[in-house]
Enzyme design. Structure first.
Site, PDB file in Angstrom:
ATOM      1  N   SER A 250       0.833  -1.199   0.000  1.00  0.00           N
ATOM      2  CA  SER A 250       0.000   0.000   0.000  1.00  0.00           C
ATOM      3  C   SER A 250       0.865   1.245   0.000  1.00  0.00           C
ATOM      4  O   SER A 250       2.084   1.169   0.088  1.00  0.00           O
ATOM      5  CB  SER A 250      -0.909  -0.002   1.228  1.00  0.00           C
ATOM      6  OG  SER A 250      -0.134   0.191   2.389  1.00  0.00           O
ATOM      7  N   LYS A 251       0.215   2.397  -0.086  1.00  0.00           N
ATOM      8  CA  LYS A 251       0.943   3.676  -0.216  1.00  0.00           C
ATOM      9  C   LYS A 251       1.989   3.872   0.866  1.00  0.00           C
ATOM     10  O   LYS A 251       3.023   4.460   0.631  1.00  0.00           O
ATOM     11  CB  LYS A 251      -0.008   4.877  -0.174  1.00  0.00           C
ATOM     12  CG  LYS A 251      -1.423   4.597  -0.569  1.00  0.00           C
ATOM     13  CD  LYS A 251      -1.617   4.358  -2.052  1.00  0.00           C
ATOM     14  CE  LYS A 251      -2.949   3.695  -2.305  1.00  0.00           C
ATOM     15  NZ  LYS A 251      -3.082   2.326  -1.758  1.00  0.00           N
ATOM     16  N   ARG A 252       1.685   3.371   2.054  1.00  0.00           N
ATOM     17  CA  ARG A 252       2.651   3.607   3.129  1.00  0.00           C
ATOM     18  C   ARG A 252       3.973   2.888   2.891  1.00  0.00           C
ATOM     19  O   ARG A 252       4.964   3.119   3.577  1.00  0.00           O
ATOM     20  CB  ARG A 252       2.057   3.224   4.490  1.00  0.00           C
ATOM     21  CG  ARG A 252       1.962   1.739   4.730  1.00  0.00           C
ATOM     22  CD  ARG A 252       1.244   1.407   6.023  1.00  0.00           C
ATOM     23  NE  ARG A 252       0.858   0.018   6.046  1.00  0.00           N
ATOM     24  CZ  ARG A 252       1.656  -0.974   6.432  1.00  0.00           C
ATOM     25  NH1 ARG A 252       2.872  -0.714   6.840  1.00  0.00           N
ATOM     26  NH2 ARG A 252       1.242  -2.215   6.403  1.00  0.00           N
ATOM     27  N   HIS A 253       3.991   1.981   1.921  1.00  0.00           N
ATOM     28  CA  HIS A 253       5.237   1.298   1.589  1.00  0.00           C
ATOM     29  C   HIS A 253       6.010   2.061   0.518  1.00  0.00           C
ATOM     30  O   HIS A 253       6.999   1.576  -0.004  1.00  0.00           O
ATOM     31  CB  HIS A 253       4.951  -0.115   1.084  1.00  0.00           C
ATOM     32  CG  HIS A 253       4.346  -1.003   2.129  1.00  0.00           C
ATOM     33  ND1 HIS A 253       3.027  -1.380   2.105  1.00  0.00           N
ATOM     34  CD2 HIS A 253       4.876  -1.558   3.236  1.00  0.00           C
ATOM     35  CE1 HIS A 253       2.777  -2.144   3.159  1.00  0.00           C
ATOM     36  NE2 HIS A 253       3.871  -2.266   3.863  1.00  0.00           N
ATOM     37  N   GLY A 254       5.499   3.256   0.175  1.00  0.00           N
ATOM     38  CA  GLY A 254       6.165   4.019  -0.879  1.00  0.00           C
ATOM     39  C   GLY A 254       5.484   3.823  -2.203  1.00  0.00           C
ATOM     40  O   GLY A 254       4.264   3.678  -2.253  1.00  0.00           O
TER      41      GLY A 254
END
Length: 503
Positions: A250-254
RNA sequence: GGCCCGUUGGUGAAGUGGCUUAACACACCGCCCUUUCACGGCGGCAUUCAGGGGUUCGAAUCCCCUACGGGUCACCA
């Protein structure tokens, strides 16, 4: 043989979507079939035109083309579900007339309550069938009351439903897991299940290669195909792609979208090639290949069943490989927007010389960087004055007693040169070293630092030539000034001398 | 919670009953090449295939159980 990739335009093209698309393309090529791009945009709230554009742009940037789709058209269009709404209505009417589907007026609250209750009891939530036996009078009454119904498929299955997945093998679903699911929303648009199955049938799709998250939906789809009087296509569910911590990417992984990786300076060749290494094992040990090459030997039984972790380190390695092996013009083309953004080059080059000089500079730097962003960084000193000298470099190369004098001497010797190329600069420079009676490194390292501000980079004489005579000499003299200005006062830093010093 | 899928090193993975004292690649660690960096070359890095039971002369490979991970149970796809 026909396959399709059917993204919904609710976001950019995801890295997992890219791989699913790739597998479809590969499979189609392998069996001389056709690959269709279909836009599943039946979700009015979440679908956005800009996302559609972004997805199409990503595919075009990646160099991936489908045989049929919204841009190139085809015999089974239109290829956007939002343009096929009337079609779904017709099919629904037919299903209702045949007694295979019925309107349901249950409120969301009622359904939610029932669902929670069943979940609590440890059961699979299923629709109770309340509206299944409503009389025509009751229908009229509800309609009159202004309730917009959803439509459900009547499911009376009693035997287990078996799916023969081309990747996973036989998967069995028990009938008590199935219920009358919604196929038409109250706003008159079909659910994913209905639209997708109708289109797969109408577009004559023979094989559905899609993400694993759809495996649980497959029984519903089989049921729908049967209700439509069509034989279901073959299914193959590809494993998901996870983040480094093994959770869903997800976005939090970049970066998770093709666009995001593009902005980070990755090349389409690398992105595609790396995607192909995830969850798929080529028959030989080769890791670098074009997807069309891999298509020749592509087999579904070589697709992994377990999810794969996206390893950006390996992506970087892959990208670095393409950075140094792709034709220079290709790299330039991809680097151009980055260079313009950095202000290093103009949109239009003032002269061919300037263009070819940029090309040569890129060529010198590209083999030691991994991404286009790093390339731009590695090119900085060719286009901008030196902001600062590398700190460690200063301690190591600018602190010896006679560096400033040596730099001035070398600059002076170089000034005499009329031809400024690799051979002449090196010849004169080596002569200076000899005259000074010092080691090569004792002058080479300070000079590199002087003209580039860095301790790493292309060969020293490459830098000189690519920087130009005037600028090179100017920077050497400036460095000498800088050293003298900074060496007054306490300057007893004893530096570990690894290069043999002067005699 | 029910159902479904999966589990080989930090990561991608080869391996489909004996050829495996488990390929190859990334990362990591050494050494070499080199004016630096990168590239390239060489070497190291899983006594073991989630754990436990079976089947078999023989199992990472077949079966069962447990654990763990993921997916799914929407008027989202």
């Amino acid at each position: 043989m026909r396959v399709r990739f059917a993204p919904s335009p609710t976001g950019e093209l995801h890295i997992g979507g890219l791989r699913t698309a790739l597998f479809n393309l590969l499979f189609a090529r392998r069996h001389c079939g056709r690959a269709i791009l279909r836009i599943d945009d039946t979700d009015r709230e979440r679908s956005r035109e800009e996302h559609l554009m972004s997805i199409l742009e990503s595919f075009s940037w990646l160099g991936l083309t489908f045989d049929e789709g919204p841009v190139q058209g085809g015999p089974y269009g239109p290829y956007r579900q939002s343009e096929r709404l009337a079609l779904y209505r017709d099919v629904l009417d037919k299903l209702v007339a045949e007694g295979k589907a019925y309107p349901c007026y249950c409120s969301a609250e009622t359904l939610e309550a029932s669902r929670k209750e069943q979940l609590k009891a440890g059961k699979t939530p299923r629709y109770a069938g309340t509206c299944r036996h409503l009389t025509p009078e009751e229908h009229a009454e509800k309609d009159k009351a202004g309730i917009r119904p959803v439509y459900r498929l009547k499911v009376d299955r009693e035997e287990p439903l078996v799916v023969h997945d081309l990747i996973r093998g036989k998967v069995v679903f028990q009938p008590d897991q199935l219920d009358d699911f919604v196929i038409m929303k109250s706003d008159g648009t079909p659910t994913y299940h209905l639209a997708s199955v109708i289109d797969d049938a109408l577009m004559k799709i023979t094989h559905i290669l899609r993400a694993e998250e759809h495996l649980s939906n497959t029984p519903r789809h089989v049921l729908l195909f049967e209700a439509l009087g069509t034989t279901p296509p073959q299914f193959a569910h590809v494993p998901m792609i996870l983040a480094k911590d093994r959770s869903k990417l997800s976005k939090r992984h970049g970066a998770t979208s093709v666009e995001a990786f593009r902005d980070l300076g990755y090349l389409p060749e690398a992105l595609v090639n790396y995607s192909l290494l995830l969850g798929y094992a080529p028959p030989d040990d080769r890791e670098h290949f074009h997807w069309e090459e891999l298509a020749k030997t592509f087999e579904l039984d070589r697709v992994a069943k377990h999810p794969a972790v996206y390893d950006t380190d390996k992506l970087r390695w892959m990208n670095a490989y393409y950075m140094r092996t792709l034709p220079l013009e290709r790299i330039f083309e991809e680097a151009r927007p980055f260079l313009i953004k950095a202000g290093y080059v103009d949109r239009t080059f003032t002269s061919d010389d300037e263009r070819s000089l940029t090309l040569r500079r890129i060529d010198a730097v590209r083999e030691r960087v991994s991404t286009l962003l790093e390339l731009v960084d590695g090119l900085a000193y060719f286009y901008r004055p030196i902001q600062s000298y590398d700190e460690k470099g200063v301690r190591k190369h600018f602190s010896k007693p006679d560096v400033a004098a040596h730099l001035r001497r070398a600059a002076r010797d170089l000034t005499a040169l009329t031809v400024w190329d690799l051979d002449s600069t090196e010849r004169v420079f080596r002569q200076t070293i000899e005259d000074l009676g010092i080691s090569g490194g004792a002058l080479i390292h300070p000079t590199r630092l002087a003209i580039s501000g860095r301790t790493v980079g292309p060969g020293l004489f490459d830098i000189m030539v690519l920087l130009g005579k005037d600028e090179t000499i100017k920077r050497m003299v400036e460095a000498a000034d800088w050293i003298e200005a900074h060496s007054s006062g306490e300057r007893h830093i004893s530096v570990e001398d690894d290069a043999p010093s002067s005699s």
